[in-house]
Design a protein around this motif. Structure first.
Motif, PDB file in Angstrom:
ATOM      1  N   ASP A 149      39.243  52.843  29.279  1.00 59.63           N
ATOM      2  CA  ASP A 149      37.928  53.363  29.670  1.00 59.63           C
ATOM      3  C   ASP A 149      36.901  52.272  29.998  1.00 59.63           C
ATOM      4  OD1 ASP A 149      38.442  56.074  29.719  1.00 59.63           O
ATOM      5  OD2 ASP A 149      38.079  56.296  27.573  1.00 59.63           O
ATOM      6  N   GLU A 150      36.726  51.316  29.139  1.00 62.92           N
ATOM      7  CA  GLU A 150      35.719  50.275  29.350  1.00 62.92           C
ATOM      8  C   GLU A 150      36.333  48.920  29.689  1.00 62.92           C
ATOM      9  OE1 GLU A 150      32.346  50.620  29.524  1.00 62.92           O
ATOM     10  OE2 GLU A 150      32.730  52.766  29.372  1.00 62.92           O
ATOM     11  N   GLU A 151      37.620  48.852  29.819  1.00 62.30           N
ATOM     12  CA  GLU A 151      38.300  47.594  30.141  1.00 62.30           C
ATOM     13  C   GLU A 151      38.785  47.660  31.586  1.00 62.30           C
ATOM     14  OE1 GLU A 151      41.828  44.682  28.406  1.00 62.30           O
ATOM     15  OE2 GLU A 151      41.674  46.742  27.677  1.00 62.30           O
ATOM     16  N   TYR A 152      38.376  46.662  32.358  1.00 60.29           N
ATOM     17  CA  TYR A 152      38.745  46.686  33.769  1.00 60.29           C
ATOM     18  C   TYR A 152      38.915  45.279  34.334  1.00 60.29           C
ATOM     19  CZ  TYR A 152      33.799  45.640  34.477  1.00 60.29           C
ATOM     20  OH  TYR A 152      32.557  45.064  34.422  1.00 60.29           O
ATOM     21  N   ILE A 153      39.607  45.238  35.456  1.00 61.05           N
ATOM     22  CA  ILE A 153      39.687  44.051  36.297  1.00 61.05           C
ATOM     23  C   ILE A 153      39.103  44.479  37.632  1.00 61.05           C
ATOM     24  CG2 ILE A 153      41.223  42.440  37.491  1.00 61.05           C
ATOM     25  CD1 ILE A 153      43.185  42.755  35.123  1.00 61.05           C
ATOM     26  N   ALA A 154      38.163  43.689  38.141  1.00 59.20           N
ATOM     27  CA  ALA A 154      37.484  44.057  39.386  1.00 59.20           C
ATOM     28  C   ALA A 154      37.737  43.024  40.471  1.00 59.20           C
ATOM     29  CB  ALA A 154      35.985  44.183  39.141  1.00 59.20           C
ATOM     30  N   TYR A 155      37.977  43.528  41.673  1.00 62.88           N
ATOM     31  CA  TYR A 155      38.031  42.674  42.852  1.00 62.88           C
ATOM     32  C   TYR A 155      36.698  42.853  43.564  1.00 62.88           C
ATOM     33  CZ  TYR A 155      38.969  40.839  47.443  1.00 62.88           C
ATOM     34  OH  TYR A 155      38.890  40.108  48.606  1.00 62.88           O
ATOM     35  N   ILE A 156      35.954  41.769  43.718  1.00 58.42           N
ATOM     36  CA  ILE A 156      34.650  41.800  44.374  1.00 58.42           C
ATOM     37  C   ILE A 156      34.730  40.860  45.574  1.00 58.42           C
ATOM     38  CG2 ILE A 156      32.167  41.474  44.094  1.00 58.42           C
ATOM     39  CD1 ILE A 156      33.346  43.513  42.098  1.00 58.42           C
ATOM     40  N   ASP A 157      34.689  41.432  46.754  1.00 52.71           N
ATOM     41  CA  ASP A 157      34.802  40.615  47.968  1.00 52.71           C
ATOM     42  C   ASP A 157      33.611  39.660  48.088  1.00 52.71           C
ATOM     43  OD1 ASP A 157      36.177  39.924  50.422  1.00 52.71           O
ATOM     44  OD2 ASP A 157      34.521  40.909  51.463  1.00 52.71           O
TER      45      ASP A 157
END
Length: 185
Positions: A149-157
């Motif tokens: 729920d609160e754990e993520y990996i984000a790809y930000i261009d």
């Protein structure tokens, strides 16, 4: 005795922490090797798990400012493209034709290519050790892969193009892995 218990607890905590770091590195590696850009403009999450396999009933694809609700034919035991079966089993309609018309105007893509794109998104998602993906123009040029729920990996261009204040703050408080990848727990 107390010293032994403390050493044991510290060892166990270190072990589980290392195991979690290795798992997250595995997920990051999986994402970086995948065709993750397929998920631009996609909101998809696991509907349920059956015999260890993630199942997805449908997802939302944003294209050219519009959002389209698209099905996973397999989930409903329908052949790809069999919208009559889908209507009966899902007891609802999806936006396949509307999405195809919209994408056809921009990319000159036929209906079968649209169906292949739908299948590709589902198949790519099911290969990953994540339970949800969120990418929307409301955030900016990004793809958020949720592990929990609160754990993520984000790809930000491009971090300067994040428009949503909530996500600006979340990303700025995340651990930067490299130029485009962020992690948060």
């Amino acid at each position: 005795m107390k010293k032994s218990i403390i050493i044991l607890l510290v060892s166990l905590l270190s072990f589980f922490n290392c195991k979690e770091i290795n798992h997250n590195n595995k997920i990051l590696n999986q994402l970086q090797k995948s065709d993750f850009k397929t998920f631009e403009g996609v909101y998809i999450k696991t509907s349920n798990v059956l015999e260890g396999n993630k199942r997805v009933s449908s997802f939302v694809k944003e294209f050219d400012g519009n959002k389209y609700h698209l099905p996973n034919f397999e989930y409903y035991n329908c052949n790809i493209g069999d919208t009559i079966c889908l209507k009966i089993k899902a007891k609802r309609t999806f936006d396949i034709s509307k999405y195809n018309l919209s994408i056809n105007k921009k990319k000159n893509q036929d209906y079968n290519s649209t169906l292949n794109d739908i299948s590709k998104i589902i198949n790519e998602f099911q290969k990953l050790d994540i339970y949800k993906i969120y990418s929307s123009s409301e955030i900016g040029n990004s793809i958020i892969f949720f592990i929990k729920d609160e754990e993520y990996i984000a790809y930000i261009d491009d971090i300067s193009k994040i428009k949503n204040e909530y996500w600006k703050e979340k990303i700025s408080n995340s651990k930067k892995i490299d130029q485009h990848w962020y992690y948060s727990k």
